[in-house]
Design an enzyme around this catalytic site. Sequence first.
Site, short mmCIF file in Angstrom:
data_model
loop_
_atom_site.label_atom_id
_atom_site.label_comp_id
_atom_site.label_asym_id
_atom_site.label_seq_id
_atom_site.Cartn_x
_atom_site.Cartn_y
_atom_site.Cartn_z
N LYS A 49 0.84 -1.21 0.00
CA LYS A 49 0.00 0.00 0.00
C LYS A 49 0.87 1.25 0.00
O LYS A 49 0.59 2.22 -0.72
CB LYS A 49 -0.93 -0.01 1.22
CG LYS A 49 -2.05 -1.04 1.13
CD LYS A 49 -2.73 -1.28 2.46
CE LYS A 49 -3.77 -2.39 2.33
NZ LYS A 49 -4.35 -2.82 3.60
N GLN A 93 -4.75 -1.63 9.81
CA GLN A 93 -4.60 -2.95 9.18
C GLN A 93 -5.14 -4.04 10.10
O GLN A 93 -4.77 -4.14 11.26
CB GLN A 93 -3.11 -3.20 8.86
CG GLN A 93 -2.84 -4.50 8.13
CD GLN A 93 -3.41 -4.52 6.73
OE1 GLN A 93 -3.37 -3.54 6.00
NE2 GLN A 93 -3.98 -5.65 6.34
N ASP A 116 -11.39 2.82 4.32
CA ASP A 116 -11.87 1.46 4.06
C ASP A 116 -13.39 1.39 3.95
O ASP A 116 -13.94 0.38 3.52
CB ASP A 116 -11.42 0.51 5.19
CG ASP A 116 -10.13 -0.21 4.86
OD1 ASP A 116 -9.89 -0.44 3.65
OD2 ASP A 116 -9.38 -0.56 5.78
#
Length: 279
Positions: A49, A93, A116
Amino acid sequence: MTTILDGKKLRDKIIENLKTKVDTFDEKPTLVVILVGENPASKIYVNNKKKMAEKIGIHSEVINYPANITEAELLDKIEELNNNKKVTAILVQLPLPKHISKDNVMNKIIPSKDVDGFTPYNFGKLFSGETPTVYPCTPKGILLLLDEYNIEIEGKHVVIVGRSNIVGKPLSQMMLNKNATVTICHSHTKNLSQITKTADILVSAVGKNIIEGEMLKTDCVIVDVGIFKDENGKTRGDVDFESASKIASFISPVPGGVGPMTIASLMLNTVELFEKNSL
């Protein structure tokens, strides 16, 4: 002859377009990723990422915490990032250590920085038929991939195997929003193959070998979200590619299908949040 849904090719196109867009910004977006513990897979994902963000011109910061960090410390850090005007997007994460509540952590991220799309606010918006701040990355990537290959969703029977909050549930709602007829299957579903045989579009997001060619309808579209290593150490998906590719009209490979699209969607979401917050 089956057509491969090439996620890498589309990802590269999206990344190139985003780079061109970000180059025109006076200020650049900032994506902050929080990694708790030493999970090797998580470290790889976070590193990928960061690399992709930097390629586009997005500032990327990774905050590493030991696995024994307290929940309170983590929540305090998120609160600090929420209040930092220079931070565009926050990603924690997953998975988190058992002593930290995922729900509490997700609740702490303000919706305008929820890259997200997992906060209860954004989830609630999605499931009430409203537009969330951003859509969850993997479902968004799947829809972009289907759209790239001009695959019609309206009126089609979409069968989703897997009911996680990351893929199955949000994707089901996003498919409904596109006027598909949606069936969700899971570990308690009886006669799975009878249901999968009725799918015009089959999405499997389980993480184990669960779909064989004989379970499919001729000329269906297969999106394989699962990824794991088999007993020989080979990376593969939920679907038996060899048998399924003889029956399906379109199929996404593992690796190289949905995975690259998830990261592309994360970058799209970061830029979308930046543009919305700049208004």
